[in-house]
Each structure stands twice: as C-alpha cells, then as structure tokens.
Design a protein around this motif. Structure first.
Motif, PDB file in Angstrom:
ATOM      1  N   UNK A  60      20.707  38.124  52.936  1.00  0.00           N
ATOM      2  CA  UNK A  60      19.677  39.082  52.506  1.00  0.00           C
ATOM      3  C   UNK A  60      20.189  40.514  52.493  1.00  0.00           C
ATOM      4  N   UNK A  61      20.816  40.934  53.601  1.00  0.00           N
ATOM      5  CA  UNK A  61      21.281  42.327  53.712  1.00  0.00           C
ATOM      6  C   UNK A  61      22.354  42.636  52.670  1.00  0.00           C
ATOM      7  N   UNK A  62      23.313  41.701  52.494  1.00  0.00           N
ATOM      8  CA  UNK A  62      24.411  41.950  51.544  1.00  0.00           C
ATOM      9  C   UNK A  62      23.878  41.992  50.112  1.00  0.00           C
ATOM     10  N   UNK A  63      22.975  41.072  49.778  1.00  0.00           N
ATOM     11  CA  UNK A  63      22.422  41.048  48.416  1.00  0.00           C
ATOM     12  C   UNK A  63      21.580  42.300  48.137  1.00  0.00           C
ATOM     13  N   UNK A  64      20.783  42.682  49.127  1.00  0.00           N
ATOM     14  CA  UNK A  64      19.929  43.864  48.968  1.00  0.00           C
ATOM     15  C   UNK A  64      20.766  45.103  48.648  1.00  0.00           C
ATOM     16  N   UNK A  65      21.938  45.208  49.300  1.00  0.00           N
ATOM     17  CA  UNK A  65      22.813  46.367  49.071  1.00  0.00           C
ATOM     18  C   UNK A  65      23.590  46.229  47.764  1.00  0.00           C
ATOM     19  N   UNK A  66      24.390  45.154  47.636  1.00  0.00           N
ATOM     20  CA  UNK A  66      25.341  45.061  46.511  1.00  0.00           C
ATOM     21  C   UNK A  66      24.675  44.736  45.185  1.00  0.00           C
ATOM     22  N   UNK A  74      38.558  36.012  52.270  1.00  0.00           N
ATOM     23  CA  UNK A  74      38.452  37.437  52.641  1.00  0.00           C
ATOM     24  C   UNK A  74      37.129  37.639  53.407  1.00  0.00           C
ATOM     25  N   UNK A  75      37.104  37.284  54.706  1.00  0.00           N
ATOM     26  CA  UNK A  75      35.837  37.216  55.447  1.00  0.00           C
ATOM     27  C   UNK A  75      35.112  38.553  55.574  1.00  0.00           C
ATOM     28  N   UNK A  76      35.879  39.647  55.658  1.00  0.00           N
ATOM     29  CA  UNK A  76      35.249  40.959  55.855  1.00  0.00           C
ATOM     30  C   UNK A  76      34.772  41.548  54.535  1.00  0.00           C
ATOM     31  N   UNK A  77      35.178  40.915  53.404  1.00  0.00           N
ATOM     32  CA  UNK A  77      34.926  41.559  52.119  1.00  0.00           C
ATOM     33  C   UNK A  77      35.836  42.773  51.993  1.00  0.00           C
ATOM     34  N   UNK A  78      35.959  43.326  50.792  1.00  0.00           N
ATOM     35  CA  UNK A  78      36.729  44.567  50.630  1.00  0.00           C
ATOM     36  C   UNK A  78      35.727  45.702  50.864  1.00  0.00           C
ATOM     37  N   UNK A  79      36.097  46.737  51.634  1.00  0.00           N
ATOM     38  CA  UNK A  79      35.115  47.774  51.970  1.00  0.00           C
ATOM     39  C   UNK A  79      34.503  48.442  50.738  1.00  0.00           C
ATOM     40  N   UNK A 106      33.452  35.514  45.738  1.00  0.00           N
ATOM     41  CA  UNK A 106      33.999  36.541  44.838  1.00  0.00           C
ATOM     42  C   UNK A 106      33.243  37.860  44.970  1.00  0.00           C
ATOM     43  N   UNK A 107      32.433  37.993  46.029  1.00  0.00           N
ATOM     44  CA  UNK A 107      31.545  39.127  46.239  1.00  0.00           C
ATOM     45  C   UNK A 107      30.445  39.129  45.176  1.00  0.00           C
ATOM     46  N   UNK A 108      29.673  40.238  45.084  1.00  0.00           N
ATOM     47  CA  UNK A 108      28.597  40.294  44.089  1.00  0.00           C
ATOM     48  C   UNK A 108      28.333  41.743  43.749  1.00  0.00           C
ATOM     49  N   UNK A 160      31.045  45.321  41.949  1.00  0.00           N
ATOM     50  CA  UNK A 160      32.459  45.151  42.310  1.00  0.00           C
ATOM     51  C   UNK A 160      32.852  43.675  42.395  1.00  0.00           C
ATOM     52  N   UNK A 161      32.069  42.809  41.772  1.00  0.00           N
ATOM     53  CA  UNK A 161      32.389  41.380  41.816  1.00  0.00           C
ATOM     54  C   UNK A 161      33.804  41.171  41.254  1.00  0.00           C
ATOM     55  N   UNK A 162      34.519  40.185  41.780  1.00  0.00           N
ATOM     56  CA  UNK A 162      35.925  39.948  41.411  1.00  0.00           C
ATOM     57  C   UNK A 162      36.106  39.807  39.897  1.00  0.00           C
TER      58      UNK A 162
END
Length: 464
Positions: A55-61, A336-341, A402-404, A407-409
């Motif tokens: 939820x938190x990651x989707x809300x931001x990215x 890449x567990x931490x994600x790219x900053x 692939x992140x979201x 900045x998705x890959x």
C-alpha cells in the motif's frame, strides 16, 4: 519537522546501531514493526524515509508518481555517473534519455519478434555449451551471464560476443564483481559517509575502478561506431544515440552528448546482464530444492511444446504453471530488495507528513514482494501464489520486481521474455541434479545489501 517517526539518531552515526550493514533490508523491516509502514531513519548523517508494504509503496510511486519520480543518491556509484546516464539522471535530462531509450529499444525489437528470435538463437548456443558438460558438475554463473548479456549486447553493440572471447569474459567478471561490491557492508558505509570515505583508501574504491573500466570499453565502442556511422542505417543503440546527437547538435538544452551516451549504454548493458542471469541462477537453485515443482514444469513443457520445436513467447499463455513458477522465483529471490533510491522532487505531503524537496526515499520492493496481505506464505516458495483454484495464472498486484511508477525498469518486457524463453528451453532439454540432497540445498544469499547475491553452487544437467 513534519517527517515520519523513527528511531532517534545519534550525532554523526545516526541509526547505525539499529541498521546492520551486513543485512540492511532485514534491519529496516524490523524497524517497521515499531514505527509502521512509513518511517524515517538516519543512515549516518543522511536522512531517508523508508516505505514498507504494497500500500505505502504504491501510494507513493503510483499515486503520487510525479512527486516521487526523482532518483535518490547512490553514492557508491555516483562517483562514476555524477548524475549522467538514464538510470541515475534527474529532471529534464532523465526525461529526454528515458523517452529516447524506450523508443530506441522498441525499434530494436523489444516489442517485436526480432528480439524473441535473438533470445531463441542465443538459448540454442547455451544449450550447446551445456551439452558439452556431458552431465559433469559445473558452476552455471558465467554460462548464464554470457548468454543473457549477448541479448542486450546485440541491441546496444549490434552484435553478440563469442563465448570464448576474453574481452567479453573480462567484462562479465567486472559486472558480476561490481554487483557484489554494491552489496557489501563497505558500499553501505560509503553511501552514508561518502564525503569522508571518497578521500580514504580501502575496498570501497574497488567498485569505482571496475565501473571506470566498463566505461572505457563502451567509450571505445562508441568511438568506433562514430567513425563508421551511416545515419540512414543505424546498427544498434549506440548508432541511434549518435544520430540523435547530430540532430540536436545546436540545441543548448539537448542532453545528447558523449557522456550520456556512454553512461546510458552502460546502464542498459549492466542491468540487462546481471539481473536476469542472477534470477536464472537462483531459479535453478530453487527448482533443485523443490524437485516436485521442476517435475510439474517438465510435464507442462512436454504437453504444450513437446520436444520437436523450440519454445516461443506465445506458449506462455498456455503454460500457467510454468509462468507462476517464474513469477514465484522472481518474487522470492528479490534481486534488488531495497529498490533503487527515489527522491521527492518538491515539498510533498504524504500520509499527513511533510517530506521536504530532496528527501531520499527507500521504497522497499522486497517488503512488497513479501507482503502477507498479498502472499499467503511470503517466506515459502509456492507457485500457488500466482494460480487460482482452477490452476489458471492469476496476476498479483504486489508483484513489483521491476518497481512501479515513472521509474519502472526500462527493460521489463525484455527481461520477462528472456526469463520465460531461457527457463523453458533449458528445462525442455535437461533435468537439474544437485550435488547434495534437495533438503540440503542452501538458498540463502551469499550477500544481501543493494542486491541479493545468489550463493555459489555447482549442478549437473542431465539430458532428457
């Protein structure tokens, strides 16, 4: 200020007592238990806001995509890139390079059959190498990185390398070593104290030297291309970039210059080599630990593809179990567990907190891939996470390797195609045999920092 809560920092060392350099991801997850899914942590003097869970990651990215679209600091490699190249650029530079890179990759077949044919052809070279092993034990690391790297090489350099090419092997060693170095405690320390450590000797300087050597190789390739360039017939990504440089020569706002060419090409070459080959390496390990899963994949391959033709991308829709296995491998290995900053590009209100412009954000992709709300047994290898009751493939919105967001890959489409075609081609032809009983196969990462580095191992491939 109005930042999210977090452990009180000590002067200079910040929250080093709470965040272990040897396993930063697990340390941050432990802090979530106390401070919730959005919290502030001080990595040395550097303040970072950490986002945990889907939820938190989707809300931001995704929900506030524009505000969170900046690239945060990765000091251990910023020395080499200094904000140039598509992966680490910001603002207008990033927009120009991303738009161009996506379009050039598409033109070279990321969305067409030609790239599929390249992967199929490359897979046949790999199978040939595997047959030469005649069932003897071997370490698959550089077999896999050579074959995967040749796919991206054919796009960026216009041709594949011979597997015995010494320059090629040297490049792959440098990429592999760089990824390992980025995941060491030294690199984490450098990211915190780069102001001091850049002036000190030590292991943290190794990554700088490795990436400089890779840059030199690409700069040499670009110079050769420039000498033989035909603007009407681009051979590869480098040619396309050179043509664009010529077009925009007079424009003061253009980001098409030799520095961005070399570093964007390096971004594509590095990411297109290491992430997919590490996932394949980890995947074999998981299948050897779970032979019943491998057996089911064999059965589905035999039923849908058979032995008389090579696998094709269109087979994926008819192979829900294999597709689920590949997704589960990506989810659990979590390269890449931490994600790219990320960084916020303006003062941003998020969940009632005020994040000042320039605040670095860690969207922990690993915490999304292990979110118990979306995956019933997040720590277990279970392809059922991606299957419904009827055994049909089921998408899961928390699947974000692939992140979201913005900045998705760049290479997501290419990576997904490679993973499917390589896994099916290899398992169509071979059975995997570990050197120890399946229950003793160790899947814990060799290192866990920026990346999860697969452990070194040997296996035997038995022809089917």
């Amino acid at each position: 200020g109005g930042c999210p809560p977090g452990p009180p920092p000590l002067p200079f060392i910040g929250n080093l007592l709470q965040v272990k350099m040897s396993e930063p991801f697990r340390s941050l997850l432990a802090l979530r238990e106390r401070y919730g899914p959005v919290f502030t942590v001080h990595l040395g003097p550097r303040r970072v806001v950490v986002l945990c869970g889907h939820e938190a990651v989707k809300e931001a990215l995704v929900g506030q995509a524009e505000e969170f679209s900046g690239r945060g600091q990765l000091a251990s490699i910023d020395r080499n890139f200094k904000g140039f190249g598509v992966a680490l650029a910001n603002g207008e530079r990033w927009r120009q390079l991303r738009r161009f890179s996506l379009s050039a990759l598409r033109n070279f077949g990321m969305g067409k059959c030609s790239i599929e044919e390249r992967i199929q052809e490359e897979a046949q070279y790999l199978l040939e190498e595997f047959r030469k092993m005649e069932g003897r034990p071997f370490d698959p690391t550089f077999f896999l990185s050579r074959t995967v790297s040749n796919v991206i090489s054919s796009v960026v350099f216009g041709s594949r390398f011979d597997y015995a090419d010494k320059t090629f092997l040297s490049l792959l060693h440098m990429i592999n070593e760089s990824f390992i170095e980025m995941s060491t405690p030294w690199a984490q320390l450098y990211d915190m104290y780069s102001g001091i450590m850049q002036h000190l000797p030590g292991r943290h300087n190794r990554i700088y030297r490795l990436i400089e050597e890779l840059k030199a190789f690409i700069a040499e390739k670009a110079a050769l291309n420039q000498k033989t360039l035909d603007p009407n017939s681009p051979r590869d990504f480098i040619d396309c970039f050179l043509i664009q440089m010529e077009k925009e020569k007079g424009s003061p706002s253009s980001e098409f210059n030799m520095r961005n060419l070399v570093l964007t090409t390096l971004n594509l070459f590095f990411a297109g080599t290491e992430t997919v080959s590490s996932t394949l390496r980890y995947g074999f390990l998981l299948l050897m630990k779970h032979p019943e899963v491998e057996e089911k994949v064999h059965q589905e391959i035999d039923r849908v593809i058979g032995q008389s033709r090579i696998p094709a991308t269109e087979d994926r829709t008819k192979m829900p179990y294999t597709d689920a296995v590949i997704h589960e491998i990506q989810r659990l290995t979590d390269i890449v567990p931490m994600g790219v900053p990320h960084t916020v590009i303006r003062d941003t209100v998020f969940r009632g907190y005020l994040l000042p412009k320039g605040t670095d954000i860690f969207p922990l992709l690993g915490s999304v891939l292990r979110d118990p709300k979306y995956f019933s047994n997040p720590e277990e290898f279970n392809p059922g996470h991606f299957l419904d009751e009827e055994g049909r493939f089921r998408k899961n919105e928390a699947f974000v390797p692939f992140s979201s967001g913005k900045r998705v890959c760049l290479g997501e489409g290419l990576a997904r195609m490679e993973l499917f075609l390589y896994f099916t081609a290899i398992l169509q032809n071979f059975s995997l045999k570990p050197l120890v009983p399946p229950k003793d196969v160790d899947i814990s990462p060799r290192l866990s920092g920026f990346g999860n580095i697969p452990p070194s191992y040997q296996l035997c491939l038995l022809p089917r």
